[in-house]
Motif scaffolding. Structure first.
Motif, PDB file in Angstrom:
ATOM      1  N   LEU A  27       0.783  -1.279   0.079  1.00 15.36           N
ATOM      2  CA  LEU A  27      -0.027   0.147   0.256  1.00 15.36           C
ATOM      3  C   LEU A  27       0.998   1.361  -0.032  1.00 15.36           C
ATOM      4  N   ASP A  28       1.935   1.252   0.675  1.00 18.81           N
ATOM      5  CA  ASP A  28       2.913   2.438   0.930  1.00 18.81           C
ATOM      6  C   ASP A  28       3.546   2.498  -0.569  1.00 18.81           C
ATOM      7  N   LYS A  29       3.852   1.578  -1.203  1.00 15.85           N
ATOM      8  CA  LYS A  29       4.403   1.655  -2.621  1.00 15.85           C
ATOM      9  C   LYS A  29       3.450   2.239  -3.655  1.00 15.85           C
ATOM     10  N   MET A  30       2.102   1.701  -3.488  1.00 19.32           N
ATOM     11  CA  MET A  30       0.908   2.367  -4.328  1.00 19.32           C
ATOM     12  C   MET A  30       0.886   3.643  -4.165  1.00 19.32           C
ATOM     13  N   SER A  31       0.852   4.180  -2.714  1.00 21.17           N
ATOM     14  CA  SER A  31       0.645   5.611  -2.397  1.00 21.17           C
ATOM     15  C   SER A  31       1.833   6.422  -3.052  1.00 21.17           C
ATOM     16  N   GLN A  32       3.000   6.059  -3.299  1.00 23.59           N
ATOM     17  CA  GLN A  32       4.121   6.764  -3.725  1.00 23.59           C
ATOM     18  C   GLN A  32       4.000   6.635  -5.420  1.00 23.59           C
ATOM     19  N   ASN A 114      -0.851   9.119   3.632  1.00 26.07           N
ATOM     20  CA  ASN A 114      -0.152   8.289   4.445  1.00 26.07           C
ATOM     21  C   ASN A 114      -0.999   7.087   4.915  1.00 26.07           C
ATOM     22  N   MET A 115      -0.909   6.008   4.319  1.00 27.68           N
ATOM     23  CA  MET A 115      -1.556   4.678   4.664  1.00 27.68           C
ATOM     24  C   MET A 115      -1.734   4.192   6.123  1.00 27.68           C
ATOM     25  N   ALA A 116      -0.540   4.923   6.904  1.00 33.54           N
ATOM     26  CA  ALA A 116      -0.636   4.453   8.332  1.00 33.54           C
ATOM     27  C   ALA A 116      -2.031   5.237   9.018  1.00 33.54           C
ATOM     28  N   ASP A 117      -2.534   6.266   8.568  1.00 33.73           N
ATOM     29  CA  ASP A 117      -3.714   6.911   9.033  1.00 33.73           C
ATOM     30  C   ASP A 117      -4.985   5.893   8.683  1.00 33.73           C
ATOM     31  N   LEU A 118      -4.896   4.874   7.951  1.00 32.69           N
ATOM     32  CA  LEU A 118      -6.068   4.062   7.643  1.00 32.69           C
ATOM     33  C   LEU A 118      -6.086   2.724   8.705  1.00 32.69           C
ATOM     34  N   GLU A 119      -5.034   2.588   9.607  1.00 38.78           N
ATOM     35  CA  GLU A 119      -4.745   1.405  10.467  1.00 38.78           C
ATOM     36  C   GLU A 119      -5.651   1.658  11.695  1.00 38.78           C
ATOM     37  N   ILE A 120      -6.131   3.002  12.047  1.00 39.76           N
ATOM     38  CA  ILE A 120      -7.264   3.366  12.969  1.00 39.76           C
ATOM     39  C   ILE A 120      -8.482   2.359  12.665  1.00 39.76           C
TER      40      ILE A 120
END
Length: 310
Positions: A27-32, A114-120
């Motif tokens: 997902l991080d690679k997709m975002s980039q 920032n995909m980390a925001d979705l982890e909530i």
């Protein structure tokens, strides 16, 4: 024979010859990739029995993101993004611009954030691999952490890391919405239309609605990860009544909340349309609250009932 088979598999699924990456890394690679790549995607958007073909182009001009979205059916309708300004161009309507770092109607804004925001609100799980638009893709499931939102799954191109397909699913795995790439072309430089868009003088950003007479409505409860992204106070088209409008999102799911003085004609208390858009109407004090979004109706009802006037 076994060596030949393995070689063929490596050609079809090149990442199979590498160590599997974690779901969040994909997902991080997709975002980039969505922010950095120059590409053109022909896309089909499916909602229930409604199909909408789109073309989306993205590139960078002088280190600034530029994008163009064209709707291929119906009256001409386009959207152009230069940096953090999006301009909408529609048939027989004056063009207008808003402040936004993405064009709505293609991929969710969270895909290039920032995909980390979705982890909530979600957990990321690796799925299987399949071919989409003739390209091998890795599927990632975004499973909800609670019952207040729906689940999603996205297939990521194993070569460019761009998204190839995106599904929204109910708790019982019913498909609500799908966005699928039918042709993906990676470009070596921005196409001419993006270069022209960068040079063009687009309309100034529209002023935010005046809110001097707006009331300070607050939520005593929201599902984890949901935040308020827009507030305004305006008159509804064709009505003299003013409404308070509040937009909520968790990055993937979007909810609109309207607050107005309770009237004599009561709106439906609950409605689920064929494309998964739910509507709930609640009376809070002397106000009528209408919440709309692609989330379970129970979520909308609880959000509407949690509104309080500060």
């Amino acid at each position: 024979m076994r060596l030949i088979l393995l070689a063929l598999l490596a050609l079809v699924f090149p990442a199979m010859a590498q160590e599997d990456m974690a779901a969040k890394v994909w997902l991080d690679k997709m975002s980039q990739a969505l922010k950095e790549k120059e590409f053109k995607a022909s896309i089909i958007q499916l909602q229930a029995d409604h199909i909408r073909p789109l073309v989306y182009l993205h590139g960078k001009v002088n280190n600034q993101e530029v994008a163009f979205l064209e709707y291929l059916n119906g009256p001409p309708k386009n959207a152009v993004r230069v940096g953090n300004r999006v301009t909408f161009i529609e048939h027989d309507e004056p063009a207008y611009s808003i402040v936004s770092d993405h064009i709505q109607g293609v991929w969710p804004a969270a895909f290039s954030a920032n995909m980390a925001d979705l982890e909530i609100g979600y957990q990321f799980v690796l799925g299987g691999r399949s071919r989409i638009a003739g390209r091998p893709g890795q599927m990632i499931r975004l499973l909800p952490n609670d019952e207040f939102r729906y689940g999603f799954q996205v297939w990521i191109d194993m070569e460019t890391y761009l998204p190839l397909r995106y599904d929204m699913l109910t708790q019982d795995k019913q498909l609500l919405e799908q966005i699928m790439v039918i042709e993906l072309i990676e470009l070596s430089e921005p196409p001419a239309i993006l270069l022209e868009a960068y040079k063009q003088e687009w309309p100034a950003v529209i002023d935010q609605a005046e809110r001097q007479d707006g009331q300070n409505w607050q939520f005593s409860w929201l599902p984890a990860g949901f935040i308020v992204v827009v507030r305004d106070h305006h008159r509804l088209i064709g009505s003299h009544e003013t409404v308070e409008y509040i937009a909520l999102t968790d990055g993937l799911a979007n909810i609109s909340v309207y607050v107005a003085r309770a009237g004599t004609s009561k709106l439906p208390e609950e409605l689920i349309t064929r494309n998964g858009l739910s509507l709930v109407s609640e009376t809070v004090g002397n106000a009528e609250v209408v919440a709309v979004g692609k989330v379970p109706t129970e979520t909308l009802a609880r959000i509407a009932k949690s509104l309080t006037l500060k």
